[in-house]
Design a protein around this motif. Structure first.
Motif, PDB file in Angstrom:
ATOM      1  N   LYS A  97       0.879  -1.303   0.026  1.00  0.00           N
ATOM      2  CA  LYS A  97      -0.072   0.033   0.196  1.00  0.00           C
ATOM      3  C   LYS A  97       0.838   1.360   0.033  1.00  0.00           C
ATOM      4  N   ARG A  98       2.056   1.186   0.072  1.00  0.00           N
ATOM      5  CA  ARG A  98       3.045   2.521   0.346  1.00  0.00           C
ATOM      6  C   ARG A  98       2.895   3.184  -0.910  1.00  0.00           C
ATOM      7  N   GLN A  99       2.942   2.554  -2.244  1.00  0.00           N
ATOM      8  CA  GLN A  99       2.724   3.438  -3.378  1.00  0.00           C
ATOM      9  C   GLN A  99       1.408   4.163  -3.370  1.00  0.00           C
ATOM     10  N   ASP A 100       0.409   4.047  -2.540  1.00  0.00           N
ATOM     11  CA  ASP A 100      -0.821   4.504  -2.817  1.00  0.00           C
ATOM     12  C   ASP A 100      -0.873   5.950  -1.757  1.00  0.00           C
ATOM     13  N   LYS A 101       0.179   5.968  -0.993  1.00  0.00           N
ATOM     14  CA  LYS A 101       0.594   7.044   0.065  1.00  0.00           C
ATOM     15  C   LYS A 101       0.440   8.716  -0.647  1.00  0.00           C
ATOM     16  N   GLY A 121       1.060  13.407   8.452  1.00  0.00           N
ATOM     17  CA  GLY A 121       2.069  12.584   8.644  1.00  0.00           C
ATOM     18  C   GLY A 121       1.814  11.470   9.505  1.00  0.00           C
ATOM     19  N   LYS A 122       1.183  11.708  10.769  1.00  0.00           N
ATOM     20  CA  LYS A 122       0.867  10.489  11.719  1.00  0.00           C
ATOM     21  C   LYS A 122      -0.249   9.728  11.049  1.00  0.00           C
ATOM     22  N   LEU A 123      -1.137  10.306  10.357  1.00  0.00           N
ATOM     23  CA  LEU A 123      -2.452   9.522  10.044  1.00  0.00           C
ATOM     24  C   LEU A 123      -2.046   8.583   8.974  1.00  0.00           C
ATOM     25  N   ILE A 124      -1.161   9.172   7.854  1.00  0.00           N
ATOM     26  CA  ILE A 124      -0.798   8.378   6.528  1.00  0.00           C
ATOM     27  C   ILE A 124       0.597   7.464   6.927  1.00  0.00           C
ATOM     28  N   GLY A 125       1.473   8.013   7.707  1.00  0.00           N
ATOM     29  CA  GLY A 125       2.562   7.335   7.966  1.00  0.00           C
ATOM     30  C   GLY A 125       3.475   7.706   6.844  1.00  0.00           C
ATOM     31  N   THR A 126       3.866   9.108   6.822  1.00  0.00           N
ATOM     32  CA  THR A 126       4.764   9.889   6.008  1.00  0.00           C
ATOM     33  C   THR A 126       5.493  10.902   6.489  1.00  0.00           C
ATOM     34  N   THR A 127       6.342  11.533   5.841  1.00  0.00           N
ATOM     35  CA  THR A 127       7.286  12.627   6.179  1.00  0.00           C
ATOM     36  C   THR A 127       6.738  13.970   5.755  1.00  0.00           C
ATOM     37  N   ARG A 128       7.095  15.158   6.392  1.00  0.00           N
ATOM     38  CA  ARG A 128       6.578  16.543   6.150  1.00  0.00           C
ATOM     39  C   ARG A 128       7.209  16.758   4.787  1.00  0.00           C
ATOM     40  N   THR A 129       8.488  16.019   4.469  1.00  0.00           N
ATOM     41  CA  THR A 129       9.050  16.516   2.964  1.00  0.00           C
ATOM     42  C   THR A 129       8.440  15.998   1.900  1.00  0.00           C
ATOM     43  N   THR A 130       7.687  14.781   2.198  1.00  0.00           N
ATOM     44  CA  THR A 130       6.808  14.324   1.129  1.00  0.00           C
ATOM     45  C   THR A 130       5.853  15.100   0.955  1.00  0.00           C
ATOM     46  N   SER A 132       5.155  18.207   1.616  1.00  0.00           N
ATOM     47  CA  SER A 132       5.555  19.631   1.003  1.00  0.00           C
ATOM     48  C   SER A 132       5.610  19.289  -0.379  1.00  0.00           C
ATOM     49  N   ALA A 133       6.661  18.436  -0.862  1.00  0.00           N
ATOM     50  CA  ALA A 133       6.636  17.982  -2.359  1.00  0.00           C
ATOM     51  C   ALA A 133       5.279  17.891  -3.102  1.00  0.00           C
ATOM     52  N   ILE A 134       4.353  17.037  -2.505  1.00  0.00           N
ATOM     53  CA  ILE A 134       3.179  17.218  -3.269  1.00  0.00           C
ATOM     54  C   ILE A 134       2.498  18.123  -3.082  1.00  0.00           C
ATOM     55  N   ARG A 135       2.420  19.025  -2.201  1.00  0.00           N
ATOM     56  CA  ARG A 135       1.651  20.282  -2.304  1.00  0.00           C
ATOM     57  C   ARG A 135       2.300  21.350  -3.108  1.00  0.00           C
ATOM     58  N   ASP A 136       3.609  21.559  -3.397  1.00  0.00           N
ATOM     59  CA  ASP A 136       4.029  22.419  -4.164  1.00  0.00           C
ATOM     60  C   ASP A 136       4.254  21.830  -5.562  1.00  0.00           C
ATOM     61  N   ARG A 137       3.927  20.509  -5.512  1.00  0.00           N
ATOM     62  CA  ARG A 137       3.900  19.701  -7.017  1.00  0.00           C
ATOM     63  C   ARG A 137       5.472  19.677  -7.562  1.00  0.00           C
ATOM     64  N   SER A 138       6.365  19.293  -6.313  1.00  0.00           N
ATOM     65  CA  SER A 138       8.011  19.214  -6.945  1.00  0.00           C
ATOM     66  C   SER A 138       8.104  17.891  -6.797  1.00  0.00           C
ATOM     67  N   HIS A 139       7.061  16.869  -6.120  1.00  0.00           N
ATOM     68  CA  HIS A 139       7.414  15.457  -6.037  1.00  0.00           C
ATOM     69  C   HIS A 139       7.622  14.755  -7.286  1.00  0.00           C
ATOM     70  N   TRP A 140       8.595  13.789  -7.295  1.00  0.00           N
ATOM     71  CA  TRP A 140       9.438  13.419  -8.384  1.00  0.00           C
ATOM     72  C   TRP A 140       8.179  12.620  -9.311  1.00  0.00           C
ATOM     73  N   ASN A 141       7.031  12.112  -8.636  1.00  0.00           N
ATOM     74  CA  ASN A 141       6.118  11.366  -9.257  1.00  0.00           C
ATOM     75  C   ASN A 141       4.850  12.376  -9.528  1.00  0.00           C
ATOM     76  N   ILE A 142       4.991  13.471  -9.321  1.00  0.00           N
ATOM     77  CA  ILE A 142       3.556  14.226  -9.398  1.00  0.00           C
ATOM     78  C   ILE A 142       2.863  14.047 -10.535  1.00  0.00           C
ATOM     79  N   ALA A 143       3.105  13.499 -11.978  1.00  0.00           N
ATOM     80  CA  ALA A 143       2.653  13.422 -12.863  1.00  0.00           C
ATOM     81  C   ALA A 143       1.587  12.422 -12.865  1.00  0.00           C
ATOM     82  N   ASN A 144       1.791  11.386 -11.941  1.00  0.00           N
ATOM     83  CA  ASN A 144       1.120  10.246 -11.826  1.00  0.00           C
ATOM     84  C   ASN A 144       0.173  10.269 -10.735  1.00  0.00           C
TER      85      ASN A 144
END
Length: 225
Positions: A97-101, A121-130, A132-144
């Motif tokens: 399920k990690r790919q669904d985070k 982060g606590k609810l999903i089990g992720t980091t602030r960095t991830t 933030s990257a999704i929020r500002d659309r700088s995530h490496w896989n943002i297109a998908n």
């Protein structure tokens, strides 16, 4: 002195499977010698199922053999492996399920911007960095990344999400949203049940009124029967 996890069951096994003295067994198990005697004589309050201390890594066969060879020998507890304890940290998520985070994070950011990054982060089990990257659309896989309900993805429960939304809304001074997705279905179901109840009552009344009335025998009802 350390004792077996289940002293009475361990004593029962040692009585049945070794030539150790009652005193040796009593001392190893932390019991009174009369308790061991009762176990051996089947006069204990309850019949016990023996527990193998060797398999439980509490005692070795070498120790048992030493005790059987010397009645004065005192058995030594074998320290078992330390139990693995979960430390504090992000929620554990199965590998499958990690790919669904990222999808779940994107959904929360879109629908509940009042929830803090730390809470996500606590609810999903992720980091602030991830996050933030999704929020500002700088995530490496943002297109998908496609926003999807984290409950549907199995990343959290509806109860946990609702509690977090309510808490965040209260902290932000806004009214918590009400989930009305099932409201229409609920009303429709209630109306259906009412209609069925009314029809059953009518059928029962009709049956009582027509119980003694002869039914005309026609081709239609003959074939129906």
């Amino acid at each position: 002195m350390a004792q077996p996890l289940m002293p009475h069951a361990t004593a029962s096994w040692l009585v049945d499977n070794t030539a150790l003295s009652f005193e040796q067994i009593a001392e190893f198990c932390g019991l009174h010698i009369l308790e061991v005697q009762a176990i051996a004589d089947d006069t204990a309050t309850a019949k016990l199922t023996g527990r193998d201390p060797v398999r439980a890594h509490e005692l070795t066969m070498e120790e048992i053999e030493k005790g059987q060879a010397d009645p004065d020998y005192r058995l030594k507890m074998l320290k078992g492996p330390e139990q693995v304890r979960r430390t504090k940290g992000p929620r554990y998520t199965p590998v499958s399920k990690r790919q669904d985070k990222p999808d779940g994070i994107a959904w929360i950011l879109r629908h509940h911007p009042e929830i803090s990054d730390g809470a996500i982060g606590k609810l999903i089990g992720t980091t602030r960095t991830t996050i933030s990257a999704i929020r500002d659309r700088s995530h490496w896989n943002i297109a998908n990344i496609t926003p999807k309900d984290p409950v549907t993805l199995g990343l959290t429960t509806q109860r946990e999400l609702d509690a977090l939304v309510a808490k965040a809304a209260k902290a932000a001074g806004i009214e918590a949203p009400t989930d009305t997705r099932l409201e229409g279905d609920r009303e429709a179901l209630i109306e259906q049940l009412r209609a069925e109840r009314t029809q059953l009552a009518r059928d029962a009344e009709a049956g009582e009124e027509g119980a003694d009335v002869p039914v005309e025998r026609t081709a239609e009802n003959l074939f129906r029967s």
